[in-house]
Design a protein around this motif. Structure first.
Motif, PDB file in Angstrom:
ATOM      1  N   GLY A 470       0.806  -1.208   0.000  1.00 53.71           N
ATOM      2  CA  GLY A 470       0.000   0.000   0.000  1.00 53.71           C
ATOM      3  C   GLY A 470       0.843   1.263   0.000  1.00 53.71           C
ATOM      4  O   GLY A 470       2.070   1.236   0.070  1.00 53.71           O
ATOM      5  N   GLU A 471       0.146   2.382  -0.074  1.00 55.08           N
ATOM      6  CA  GLU A 471       0.778   3.698  -0.066  1.00 55.08           C
ATOM      7  C   GLU A 471       0.175   4.530   1.065  1.00 55.08           C
ATOM      8  O   GLU A 471      -0.980   4.340   1.454  1.00 55.08           O
ATOM      9  CB  GLU A 471       0.577   4.385  -1.412  1.00 55.08           C
ATOM     10  CG  GLU A 471       1.231   3.626  -2.575  1.00 55.08           C
ATOM     11  CD  GLU A 471       1.124   4.390  -3.871  1.00 55.08           C
ATOM     12  OE1 GLU A 471       1.714   5.485  -3.970  1.00 55.08           O
ATOM     13  OE2 GLU A 471       0.421   3.902  -4.783  1.00 55.08           O
ATOM     14  N   VAL A 472       0.969   5.455   1.550  1.00 48.79           N
ATOM     15  CA  VAL A 472       0.615   6.187   2.770  1.00 48.79           C
ATOM     16  C   VAL A 472       0.448   7.676   2.459  1.00 48.79           C
ATOM     17  O   VAL A 472       1.228   8.270   1.706  1.00 48.79           O
ATOM     18  CB  VAL A 472       1.713   5.993   3.842  1.00 48.79           C
ATOM     19  CG1 VAL A 472       1.458   6.897   5.046  1.00 48.79           C
ATOM     20  CG2 VAL A 472       1.760   4.526   4.281  1.00 48.79           C
ATOM     21  N   PHE A 473      -0.588   8.255   3.074  1.00 51.38           N
ATOM     22  CA  PHE A 473      -0.714   9.715   3.062  1.00 51.38           C
ATOM     23  C   PHE A 473      -1.032  10.187   4.473  1.00 51.38           C
ATOM     24  O   PHE A 473      -1.477   9.414   5.329  1.00 51.38           O
ATOM     25  CB  PHE A 473      -1.773  10.194   2.059  1.00 51.38           C
ATOM     26  CG  PHE A 473      -3.196   9.818   2.406  1.00 51.38           C
ATOM     27  CD1 PHE A 473      -3.987  10.668   3.178  1.00 51.38           C
ATOM     28  CD2 PHE A 473      -3.753   8.627   1.952  1.00 51.38           C
ATOM     29  CE1 PHE A 473      -5.298  10.335   3.482  1.00 51.38           C
ATOM     30  CE2 PHE A 473      -5.068   8.292   2.240  1.00 51.38           C
ATOM     31  CZ  PHE A 473      -5.839   9.137   3.020  1.00 51.38           C
ATOM     32  N   ARG A 474      -0.785  11.472   4.699  1.00 54.14           N
ATOM     33  CA  ARG A 474      -0.982  12.046   6.035  1.00 54.14           C
ATOM     34  C   ARG A 474      -1.919  13.243   5.982  1.00 54.14           C
ATOM     35  O   ARG A 474      -1.845  14.063   5.055  1.00 54.14           O
ATOM     36  CB  ARG A 474       0.359  12.460   6.634  1.00 54.14           C
ATOM     37  CG  ARG A 474       1.263  11.271   6.953  1.00 54.14           C
ATOM     38  CD  ARG A 474       2.520  11.702   7.665  1.00 54.14           C
ATOM     39  NE  ARG A 474       3.455  12.356   6.765  1.00 54.14           N
ATOM     40  CZ  ARG A 474       4.572  12.974   7.176  1.00 54.14           C
ATOM     41  NH1 ARG A 474       4.837  13.072   8.473  1.00 54.14           N
ATOM     42  NH2 ARG A 474       5.386  13.523   6.294  1.00 54.14           N
ATOM     43  N   LEU A 475      -2.771  13.316   6.995  1.00 55.10           N
ATOM     44  CA  LEU A 475      -3.650  14.468   7.183  1.00 55.10           C
ATOM     45  C   LEU A 475      -3.147  15.242   8.399  1.00 55.10           C
ATOM     46  O   LEU A 475      -3.020  14.680   9.496  1.00 55.10           O
ATOM     47  CB  LEU A 475      -5.097  14.016   7.405  1.00 55.10           C
ATOM     48  CG  LEU A 475      -5.728  13.174   6.299  1.00 55.10           C
ATOM     49  CD1 LEU A 475      -7.112  12.683   6.726  1.00 55.10           C
ATOM     50  CD2 LEU A 475      -5.821  13.960   4.981  1.00 55.10           C
ATOM     51  N   ILE A 476      -2.853  16.526   8.212  1.00 55.97           N
ATOM     52  CA  ILE A 476      -2.354  17.373   9.293  1.00 55.97           C
ATOM     53  C   ILE A 476      -3.452  18.382   9.638  1.00 55.97           C
ATOM     54  O   ILE A 476      -3.760  19.284   8.848  1.00 55.97           O
ATOM     55  CB  ILE A 476      -1.064  18.116   8.898  1.00 55.97           C
ATOM     56  CG1 ILE A 476      -0.075  17.168   8.221  1.00 55.97           C
ATOM     57  CG2 ILE A 476      -0.455  18.785  10.118  1.00 55.97           C
ATOM     58  CD1 ILE A 476       0.400  16.048   9.094  1.00 55.97           C
ATOM     59  N   PHE A 477      -4.036  18.201  10.836  1.00 56.98           N
ATOM     60  CA  PHE A 477      -5.122  19.083  11.262  1.00 56.98           C
ATOM     61  C   PHE A 477      -4.559  20.266  12.044  1.00 56.98           C
ATOM     62  O   PHE A 477      -3.494  20.177  12.681  1.00 56.98           O
ATOM     63  CB  PHE A 477      -6.132  18.314  12.116  1.00 56.98           C
ATOM     64  CG  PHE A 477      -6.887  17.264  11.346  1.00 56.98           C
ATOM     65  CD1 PHE A 477      -8.083  17.565  10.723  1.00 56.98           C
ATOM     66  CD2 PHE A 477      -6.384  15.968  11.220  1.00 56.98           C
ATOM     67  CE1 PHE A 477      -8.771  16.608   9.996  1.00 56.98           C
ATOM     68  CE2 PHE A 477      -7.069  15.000  10.512  1.00 56.98           C
ATOM     69  CZ  PHE A 477      -8.264  15.316   9.885  1.00 56.98           C
ATOM     70  N   GLU A 478      -5.297  21.352  12.026  1.00 51.92           N
ATOM     71  CA  GLU A 478      -4.851  22.583  12.680  1.00 51.92           C
ATOM     72  C   GLU A 478      -4.749  22.413  14.187  1.00 51.92           C
ATOM     73  O   GLU A 478      -3.860  22.979  14.833  1.00 51.92           O
ATOM     74  CB  GLU A 478      -5.813  23.717  12.319  1.00 51.92           C
ATOM     75  CG  GLU A 478      -5.429  25.079  12.840  1.00 51.92           C
ATOM     76  CD  GLU A 478      -6.422  26.154  12.405  1.00 51.92           C
ATOM     77  OE1 GLU A 478      -6.417  27.231  13.019  1.00 51.92           O
ATOM     78  OE2 GLU A 478      -7.210  25.910  11.446  1.00 51.92           O
ATOM     79  N   ARG A 479      -5.634  21.607  14.757  1.00 53.14           N
ATOM     80  CA  ARG A 479      -5.659  21.431  16.219  1.00 53.14           C
ATOM     81  C   ARG A 479      -6.449  20.181  16.554  1.00 53.14           C
ATOM     82  O   ARG A 479      -7.084  19.582  15.681  1.00 53.14           O
ATOM     83  CB  ARG A 479      -6.298  22.637  16.905  1.00 53.14           C
ATOM     84  CG  ARG A 479      -7.697  22.968  16.388  1.00 53.14           C
ATOM     85  CD  ARG A 479      -8.385  24.028  17.217  1.00 53.14           C
ATOM     86  NE  ARG A 479      -8.730  23.532  18.555  1.00 53.14           N
ATOM     87  CZ  ARG A 479      -9.738  24.018  19.293  1.00 53.14           C
ATOM     88  NH1 ARG A 479     -10.480  25.007  18.821  1.00 53.14           N
ATOM     89  NH2 ARG A 479      -9.983  23.544  20.472  1.00 53.14           N
ATOM     90  N   THR A 480      -6.393  19.784  17.797  1.00 50.43           N
ATOM     91  CA  THR A 480      -7.289  18.750  18.326  1.00 50.43           C
ATOM     92  C   THR A 480      -8.271  19.396  19.288  1.00 50.43           C
ATOM     93  O   THR A 480      -8.007  20.465  19.845  1.00 50.43           O
ATOM     94  CB  THR A 480      -6.521  17.643  19.070  1.00 50.43           C
ATOM     95  OG1 THR A 480      -5.835  18.213  20.199  1.00 50.43           O
ATOM     96  CG2 THR A 480      -5.519  16.949  18.159  1.00 50.43           C
ATOM     97  N   VAL A 481      -9.413  18.733  19.477  1.00 50.75           N
ATOM     98  CA  VAL A 481     -10.468  19.257  20.350  1.00 50.75           C
ATOM     99  C   VAL A 481     -10.751  18.220  21.438  1.00 50.75           C
ATOM    100  O   VAL A 481     -11.040  17.058  21.129  1.00 50.75           O
ATOM    101  CB  VAL A 481     -11.758  19.536  19.551  1.00 50.75           C
ATOM    102  CG1 VAL A 481     -12.875  20.008  20.475  1.00 50.75           C
ATOM    103  CG2 VAL A 481     -11.492  20.569  18.457  1.00 50.75           C
TER     104      VAL A 481
END
Length: 602
Positions: A470-481
């Protein structure tokens, strides 16, 4: 293994603990000591006060070639003797080691004649044993169990709590609270003979490191570890470390480590460990640092990073920190992961899935998931092998768990999984936790089967490093709640970013590469870091992302150019970015309403 220890003594002896038939635990009985004293006295008398029939061996020169050998090697005793009497000397010279006659020589010497005799024999058991020729004490030999050719370090959790004044349940018959029966009987963990036998069994199994249950400074556990175990003359044949009993020191409920009481106690404990144990030559080190294992580390909350650093500065040493986490835990967002050097799990048992198949599958899936996450979280993974779990015989505390009966077949399979995902050491649960029936120490039911499996499957066998498709991607969120902001009834909840329902990937021509209902565990989609497990309500299913600002996802393939659609609800309005490799490809915004947001590839 080439030199396997015989089982006949382990499984047939009925002598009391410390008796001469206990393999590796030979200690002279009071009667034997008296006999030896009498023999010594008689020899001295014959030497100092010549009689009509002096002992011709009184002036003999005995030599013991080695005071320490490996099981399977021979004891060799040399004897130089001159017949100083006026009569011919006829004498049978038996060699005994540990009370067993191994060789004998028939000696005939004319008056004035001298000779050299060599007696040799192979001891049938391990341990510290006396060497005698006739009634003459020649010396002591330590027969050490042979070790397998190890491909990796193997550690095992070790419990020194058996016997008075600690665990003395059932009027001393503590093993009645275990489904299995120890070969050594209801032993006392402070008995030097027991400690020596445990060391030899560890050697036989390829276990080089024991992680010792510890309940605080100046406790009986602390004293027993310092004086009886580390004070044993053979203790330096293994490495030793501390298993910090978190619930015994800080309470059974989750606790903020930066709370004044918790931080003070933990700091004092760490200072004591540094002063008392960490500087010993036999203390276990990884990357040059003393190992500290924190049990149920998920219980430690709050500002762990600053609290732990404060304790480390006060102690003057930074341990190699191994943290125990429950199986299938999403590591991102766990406060102790922020300070950990390695993650492990003490047990793969889950009372909600008490089957052999689930037990084995949890081990495999947990190690696989953590192994993939380790690079992103900058921690090592130390997998665990275990034979099962059964605490149904315990009566000194309340338990109500359906067992996964321990058996060698389970241990072999969890051992194979642990080995496969171990770049470094493997841990074993346990060497001797009899109450939960996780021990590899020999029992009447299984003999040395667990020791043999440890040597052959875990310690010695080579491994092929894991590979992943498989191949990997990343999601970078502004913050956590914090979850409590979304649901005030939740305390100490998760840190959340996005409630993901559907994940769709398309090429730039509109061809569908992936269309996955995330709440159903779709095949080929793996959340490596930054998610909770699937959830479901009514006809809807989803998976919360979070734990950290970053979520790492593996999918079967990614097009060079195309789009990724995220369908779901944000924990709040915020930006989210897409990264593939080290390149940031696109950024969009999510809202706290159900919607589909698109991130561009290429």
């Amino acid at each position: 293994m080439d030199k396997e220890l015989p089982r006949r003594v382990f499984l047939t002896t009925t002598v009391p603990l410390g008796g001469t038939l206990l393999a590796g635990c030979n200690q002279p009985t009071d009667t034997e000591e008296e006999t030896q004293t009498e023999n010594t006295t008689q020899t001295d008398t014959q030497t100092d006060q010549p009689s009509e029939t002096p002992d011709p061996l009184a002036n003999a020169d005995f030599t013991l070639s080695e005071t320490g050998i490996i099981y399977g090697d021979s004891v060799v005793v040399g004897l130089e003797l001159e017949n100083t009497s006026e009569a011919e000397l006829n004498r049978t010279l038996p060699l005994t080691v540990g009370g067993q006659q191994l060789d004998r020589a028939q000696l005939t010497l004319a008056p004035g004649e001298s000779t050299t005799v060599e007696l040799t024999g192979t001891p049938e058991k391990t341990g510290t044993q006396t060497v005698e020729v006739g009634n003459h004490h020649v010396g002591t030999v330590v027969v050490r169990a042979a070790k397998p050719d190890a491909a990796r370090a193997v550690g095992a959790h070790y419990y020194p709590w058996y016997g008075s004044p600690l665990h003395d349940w059932r009027d001393g018959e503590w093993s009645r609270e275990s489904p299995s029966t120890p070969v050594l009987g209801d032993y006392n963990s402070a008995d030097p003979a027991v400690i020596e036998q445990h060391i030899d069994w560890c050697r036989q199994a390829g276990v080089s490191w024991l992680n010792v249950s510890w309940w605080g400074p100046n406790s009986v556990h602390d004293t027993r570890f310092q004086e009886d175990i580390l004070g044993h003359p053979r203790a330096d044949e293994l490495s030793w470390s501390i298993l910090y009993e978190t619930t015994g020191r800080l309470g059974s409920d989750p606790v903020a480590l930066d709370d004044d009481y918790a931080l003070e106690r933990f700091t004092n404990d760490l200072q004591h460990l540094a002063e008392t144990f960490f500087n010993r030559d036999s203390y276990k080190r990884i990357d040059g640092r003393p190992v500290l294992y924190i049990w149920v580390a998920q219980n430690l909350r709050g500002d762990v990073e600053s609290a732990y650093q404060s304790a480390v500065e006060a102690a003057g040493v930074e341990p190699y920190l191994i943290v125990d986490m429950p199986v299938r835990t999403s590591l991102a967002g766990q406060p102790m992961i922020e300070v950990a050097d390695a993650v492990t799990t003490y047990s793969v048992y889950n009372p909600n899935e008490p089957t052999r198949e689930a037990f084995i599958e949890r081990a495999q899936s947990t190690y696989r998931s953590w192994y993939r996450a380790a690079d992103y979280l900058d921690v090592d993974v130390i997998p665990t092998a275990a034979p099962g779990f059964d605490d149904t015989e315990i009566t000194h505390t309340q338990r109500d768990n359906e067992p996964v009966p321990s058996m060698p077949e389970i241990y072999q399979q969890t051992g194979q999984s642990a080995r496969h995902y171990a770049d470094g050491p493997v841990l074993v649960t346990s060497f001797n936790e009899w109450y939960e029936d996780t021990q590899i120490e020999p029992s009447e039911q299984h003999g040395t089967a667990y020791l043999d499996a440890t040597a052959e499957i875990i310690a010695s066998a080579e491994r092929e490093p894991p590979t992943f498709e498989g191949e990997v991607f990343r999601l970078i969120f502004e913050r956590t709640v914090p979850e409590s902001e979304l649901n005030p009834q939740v305390e100490d909840g998760r840190d959340l970013t996005f409630m993901l329902y559907q994940l769709t990937i398309e090429t730039d021509t509109g061809a569908t590469v992936l269309d996955a209902d995330i709440g159903t565990r779709p095949e080929g989609v793996e959340f490596i870091v930054g998610s909770s497990g699937p959830e479901q309500a009514d006809s809807n299913s989803w998976q919360w992302l979070g734990g950290s600002r970053e979520t790492v996802i593996s999918v079967p393939s990614l097009p060079d150019r195309g789009r990724i659609d995220l369908t779901g609800i944000g924990a709040t309005d915020m930006a989210v970015s897409l990264k593939v490799g080290h390149e940031r490809l696109d950024t969009t915004r999510i809202t706290d309403e159900l919607a589909t947001q698109t991130l561009r590839l290429g």
